[in-house]
Structure formats: structure tokens, C-alpha cells
Enzyme design. Structure first.
Site, PDB file in Angstrom:
ATOM      1  N   CYS A   1      -8.459  17.559   0.468  1.00 50.54           N
ATOM      2  CA  CYS A   1      -7.816  18.618  -0.137  1.00 50.54           C
ATOM      3  C   CYS A   1      -7.525  18.627  -1.678  1.00 50.54           C
ATOM      4  O   CYS A   1      -8.192  19.652  -2.308  1.00 50.54           O
ATOM      5  CB  CYS A   1      -6.010  18.608   0.416  1.00 50.54           C
ATOM      6  SG  CYS A   1      -6.007  18.628   1.939  1.00 50.54           S
TER       7      CYS A   1
HETATM    8  C1  UGA Z   1      -2.273  16.586   0.191  1.00 53.91           C
HETATM    9  C2  UGA Z   1      -0.503  17.146   0.017  1.00 53.91           C
HETATM   10  O1  UGA Z   1       0.066  16.090  -0.409  1.00 53.91           O
HETATM   11  C3  UGA Z   1      -0.224  18.069   1.129  1.00 53.91           C
HETATM   12  O2  UGA Z   1       1.129  18.629   0.860  1.00 53.91           O
HETATM   13  C4  UGA Z   1      -1.248  19.122   1.633  1.00 53.91           C
HETATM   14  O3  UGA Z   1      -0.864  19.830   2.621  1.00 53.91           O
HETATM   15  C5  UGA Z   1      -2.551  18.504   1.789  1.00 53.91           C
HETATM   16  O4  UGA Z   1      -3.042  17.884   0.506  1.00 53.91           O
HETATM   17  C6  UGA Z   1      -3.451  19.617   2.060  1.00 53.91           C
HETATM   18  O5  UGA Z   1      -3.746  20.518   1.045  1.00 53.91           O
HETATM   19  O6  UGA Z   1      -3.944  19.802   3.319  1.00 53.91           O
HETATM   20  P1  UGA Z   1      -3.275  14.439   1.759  1.00 53.91           P
HETATM   21  O7  UGA Z   1      -4.344  14.865   0.898  1.00 53.91           O
HETATM   22  O8  UGA Z   1      -3.077  14.251   3.053  1.00 53.91           O
HETATM   23  O9  UGA Z   1      -1.837  15.860   1.324  1.00 53.91           O
HETATM   24  O10 UGA Z   1      -2.749  13.289   0.951  1.00 53.91           O
HETATM   25  P2  UGA Z   1      -1.594  12.600  -0.185  1.00 53.91           P
HETATM   26  O11 UGA Z   1      -0.538  11.888   0.151  1.00 53.91           O
HETATM   27  O12 UGA Z   1      -1.081  14.074  -1.005  1.00 53.91           O
HETATM   28  O13 UGA Z   1      -2.456  12.071  -1.262  1.00 53.91           O
HETATM   29  C7  UGA Z   1      -3.680  12.577  -1.725  1.00 53.91           C
HETATM   30  C8  UGA Z   1      -4.404  11.484  -2.742  1.00 53.91           C
HETATM   31  O14 UGA Z   1      -3.482  11.088  -3.820  1.00 53.91           O
HETATM   32  C9  UGA Z   1      -4.563  10.183  -2.015  1.00 53.91           C
HETATM   33  O15 UGA Z   1      -5.889   9.531  -2.148  1.00 53.91           O
HETATM   34  C10 UGA Z   1      -3.504   9.388  -2.395  1.00 53.91           C
HETATM   35  O16 UGA Z   1      -3.941   7.896  -2.275  1.00 53.91           O
HETATM   36  C11 UGA Z   1      -3.530   9.587  -3.957  1.00 53.91           C
HETATM   37  N1  UGA Z   1      -2.400   9.660  -4.551  1.00 53.91           N
HETATM   38  C12 UGA Z   1      -0.973  10.110  -4.126  1.00 53.91           C
HETATM   39  C13 UGA Z   1      -1.996   8.709  -5.740  1.00 53.91           C
HETATM   40  O17 UGA Z   1      -3.127   8.235  -6.119  1.00 53.91           O
HETATM   41  N2  UGA Z   1      -0.974   8.477  -6.437  1.00 53.91           N
HETATM   42  C14 UGA Z   1       0.291   9.012  -5.985  1.00 53.91           C
HETATM   43  O18 UGA Z   1       1.329   8.924  -6.185  1.00 53.91           O
HETATM   44  C15 UGA Z   1       0.151   9.843  -4.826  1.00 53.91           C
END
Ligand code: UGA
Length: 420
Positions: free
Chosen positions: A261
Site C-alpha cells: 500500500c
Molecule cells: C496500511 C495502512 O495502515 C492501512 O490503514 C491501509 O488500509 C493499508 O495500508 C492499505 O492501504 O491497504 P499495511 O500496509 O497493512 O496498512 O501496514 P502498516 O501497519 O500501516 O505498516 C506499513 C509499513 O510501515 C510496514 O512496513 C511497517 O513496518 C512500517 N511502519 C509502520 C514503520 O516503519 N513504522 C511505524 O511506526 C509504523
């Protein structure tokens, strides 16, 4: 009311299962036979917390899957469209799957039908692609069919929880009747509902993901500067996050964001903005910082345990985050590529994604456990924050953490963090 869901990937399957659990009869459809068979046999085609239990409860009583898209449309009144909108080479969003599905659907419509677009699509798509395609096939908007843009905000790994307890539901349309039908479908949700036009709803999705991605690149940049100073960026994040205007979420620095995403959506926004004549400098920087972030880990490795050539390096974790088997845009894959270019010897373990990675890199050493990775390597890199890795005995091995695994726990003896 009978519902159908087109596309049973990470989004569609949760949507289908979630609506079935809410009590609706749902037909899910996908072109992939194996996926359809698995769902009908209650075997989750993806790893997602709680999904197996949910399928056991609702299949086949409330949810069935089929490859027959036209049958699914004919037998339902509302259809959620959840097909992928992947990136093309320059970051542009590909509408190929959506257009293909719409063309097929338009040939079978014989009564009023509401299409709910859950796929992430750039502003203008509902009007210029979805409605247009139907109209080109002779169907009348608001008479034969209607459209509502309803972006999804599910996090992989927490998707079921997010489905049943959303922060908000966004519904965009120019048809009051369709809006009220979809609102009624979600009437169990007690969160705020945001009603808007199509383009606003489409943009809310991009703006939300772009903001979260910005927060991550922001804290990574602060983390990179902090690391030079010898400052622990986690303490900085904690101090910042207590400000209500900032909040503590998405301030975990590390090797950057991955997944299907954030990289795709920010790239699509950059592409579209540029096409419209606007230079999205901030969004470009968000991607730039993110692109370089896994390299910071390799620089740290080189500085503290180099030279990398010939070194036995153990990698813990391959997925883009814990709680999923998804390796799309995982920073771990980029790290592997870089280390292979530097001729490192790699041994690897991940609890959920070994098979997928083995298909891409067949010649690496795939260990049976995380402990074997530690045993058989000189240095260990943490590339996914799987909680079970915290229980491993790292002994005196140098551990370089790219994912903040020990954020709130005791760190191994010989430990370094990418930004802390
Ligand atoms: C993300 C959004 O959080 C959802 O709300 C959205 O629906 C989704 O994309 C989408 O568009 O379908 P997701 O990709 O499942 O969800 O994962 P996240 O938990 O948001 O994490 C994304 C990335 O950011 C991961 O690689 C995670 O490790 C990283 N991350 C997250 C960080 O490096 N630091 C943080 O503080 C949080």
C-alpha cells in the site's frame, strides 16, 4: 440483502468474511481457482490473525466462493469491488483489473445494482472509469446501477479487528439512494461516517496513507540524524508522541515502510500530481528517505562488522511487517539483494514467508528456526519485528536491529539499532 465481492485478496477476503459475519449472505469471486477452492474448504489463502476461525464459522452458511463472476453479480444486489490496482513502472496506477471486471459485469446487469469500490483508485476514477465504462455499455447511472467509493483502512495482520472496529467509514457518491443503501449495510458500526463526493473519498484514502508514510519517513530522518549524534530515536519518538497533536503512533523508526500500500499509493499520488502539473516535493522526499533506509542498516553493518564480502550474515524476518505472510515491497528483500551484491553468505529464517522468498532467491540457506540462524552466522540482522524473535538466545552475537524489535524490552548483549 445478498452481497458479492469481486477479488478475494487481502482486502476482498476480509470484506467478504466481515460482511458474512455481520449476517449478510455473501458470494465471493476470484479468477484464481486455488484461492476459491481454499476458501470453500475453509483454508485461508493468506496468513491473517483470526481468519481461519472466521472462515470456519461462516463458510458455507454465509460465505461461498466462485470463479463465476457473472453468476455472483446476477445473484446479488450490492457488489464490493476489491481488485488490485498495482503500480506500473513509473508509479502510475494500473486500472487493468478494474476495467476488465467492469466490462464483464456490464454484460450481465439486468436490475438496479450498487457497486462499492474498495480498490484504491486515484481521484476521478469512479466518475471517469467506473461510471463511464458502465454507461458505454448502455447502462444508466442511478437507474440501472450506482457507485459508491468506500476506501478500506485495514492493516494487514490486524485486518479483522480493523474491519469490525473502524475509526471511520468513508462513503463517496453523487447518488443519495446508493449512499443510504451502503450506510444501512454498515449500520452496526458505531464510528463516524464521512459522506462526500467521489473524488474526496478517493483522495481521503491517498491522503491517509501518504500521511502515515510521511510520519514514518519523518521519524526515520530524525532517527538517521539522531544516530549520528548518538541519540536514541526511540526516546525522542516517545517524547514527541506524548504531544496530543503528534500522537505516539507510526513513530517507530527502522528500515522503512513496505507492503502493498504505502509505496504504491504514494508513488501513484506523485505520478498523478506530476501529470496534473504539480511538483509533489514532500511526497517525493518521503519515497526518497524510504528508498535509502534499508541501506542505512547495511552501512551500519559495514561500519561495525565489515567487510561484508564473505561474511556469514543471518537474517531474521522477511515479511514487510509481522503478523502477515506478505513480502510485497519488503525492505528485507532489498537488503538481501544489496548483501548478495556485496557477496555476503546469507542464512535466513521467517515464520511465514520462507516458501515465497525461496522462489525469488533459491540459492540462499533457509534455516529451520531463528535459533539456527543465530548459530550459523557471524552477525544477525533483524528485518521483521516478529515477537517470537525476542525469545531467542542471541548470546554474544552482534545483532543489528532494523525493526525496533526490542522497542519495549530487554536488548541482547551485543546489540545495535539502525536509529537508536
Ligand atoms: C496500511 C495502512 O495502515 C492501512 O490503514 C491501509 O488500509 C493499508 O495500508 C492499505 O492501504 O491497504 P499495511 O500496509 O497493512 O496498512 O501496514 P502498516 O501497519 O500501516 O505498516 C506499513 C509499513 O510501515 C510496514 O512496513 C511497517 O513496518 C512500517 N511502519 C509502520 C514503520 O516503519 N513504522 C511505524 O511506526 C509504523
Amino acid at each position: 440483502m445478498k452481497l458479492s465481492v469481486v477479488g478475494l485478496g487481502y482486502v476482498g477476503l476480509i470484506q467478504a468474511a466481515g460482511m458474512a459475519k455481520l449476517g449478510y449472505e455473501v458470494i465471493g469471486t476470484d479468477i484464481d481457482k486455488e484461492k476459491v477452492d481454499n476458501i470453500n474448504n475453509r483454508v485461508p489463502p493468506i496468513y491473517e490473525k483470526g481468519l481461519k476461525e472466521l472462515l470456519d464459522e461462516i463458510v458455507p452458511r454465509k460465505l461461498t466462493a466462485t470463479q463465476d463472476l457473472k453468476k455472483a453479480i446476477k445473484e446479488s444486489e450490492v457488489t464490493f469491488i476489491c481488485v488490485g490496482t498495482p503500480s506500473k513502472r513509473q508509479g502510475e496506477m494500473s486500472l487493468h483489473q478494474l476495467e476488465n471486471v467492469l466490462k464483464q459485469i456490464s454484460t450481465v446487469l439486468d436490475k438496479y445494482h450498487v457497486f462499492v469500490i474498495k480498490s484504491t483508485v486515484v481521484p476521478g476514477t469512479c466518475e471517469n472509469v467506473v461510471i463511464k465504462t458502465m454507461e458505454n455499455a448502455g447502462k444508466r447511472y442511478k437507474v440501472d446501477f450506482s457507485v459508491v467509493m468506500n476506501p478500506e483502512f485495514l492493516r494487514e495482520g490486524e485486518a479483522i479487528e480493523d474491519f469490525f472496529a473502524p475509526d471511520r467509514v468513508v462513503l463517496g457518491s453523487s447518488d443519495e439512494k446508493a449512499l443510504s443503501i451502503v450506510k444501512m449495510l454498515y449500520s452496526e458500526f458505531k464510528c463516524p461516517f464521512v459522506e462526500s463526493g467521489f473524488k474526496e473519498a478517493e483522495m481521503i484514502k491517498y491522503a491517509s496513507n501518504a500521511f502515515l508514510a510521511t510520519k514514518i519517513s519523518f521519524i526515520n530522518e530524525i532517527g538517521n540524524i539522531s544516530k549520528i549524534y548518538g541519540i536514541d530515536a526511540n526516546v525522542v519518538a516517545k517524547g514527541m508522541g506524548l504531544d496530543k497533536r503528534i500522537n505516539p503512533h507510526f513513530l517507530r523508526s527502522g528500515i522503512g515502510f513496505g507492503g502493498s500500500c504505502f509505496p504504491k499509493d504514494v508513488s501513484a499520488l506523485v505520478y498523478k500530481a506530476t501529470e496534473l502539473g504539480y511538483n509533489p516535493r514532500l511526497m517525493r522526499s518521503v519515497l526518497d528517505v524510504n528508498r535509502d533506509q534499508p541501506l542505512k542498516l547495511i552501512e551500519l553493518l559495514d561500519r561495525s562488522a565489515g567487510p561484508i564480502k564473505g561474511k556469514k550474515i543471518g537474517l531474521l524476518g522477511l515479511t514487510f511487517k509481522s503478523g502477515t505472510d506478505d513480502i510485497r515491497e519488503s525492505p528485507a528483500l532489498l537488503t538481501i539483494k544489496e548483501l548478495l551484491m556485496e557477496e555476503a553468505k546469507l542464512c535466513i529464517y521467517d515464520p511465514k514467508a520462507m516458501d515465497k522468498v525461496q522462489k525469488i532467491f533459491p540459492h540462499l540457506t533457509y534455516e529451520k528456526t531463528g535459533q539456527d540462524v543465530i548459530k550459523n552466522s557471524e552477525v544477525v540482522l533483524i528485518l521483521t519485528e516478529w515477537p517470537q524473535f525476542r525469545e531467542l538466545d542471541f548470546g554474544n552475537k552482534l545483532v543489528i536491529d532494523g525493526k525496533n524489535l526490542f522497542y519495549d524490552g530487554k536488548r541482547p548483549k551485543n546489540y545495535m539499532g539502525i536509529c537508536w
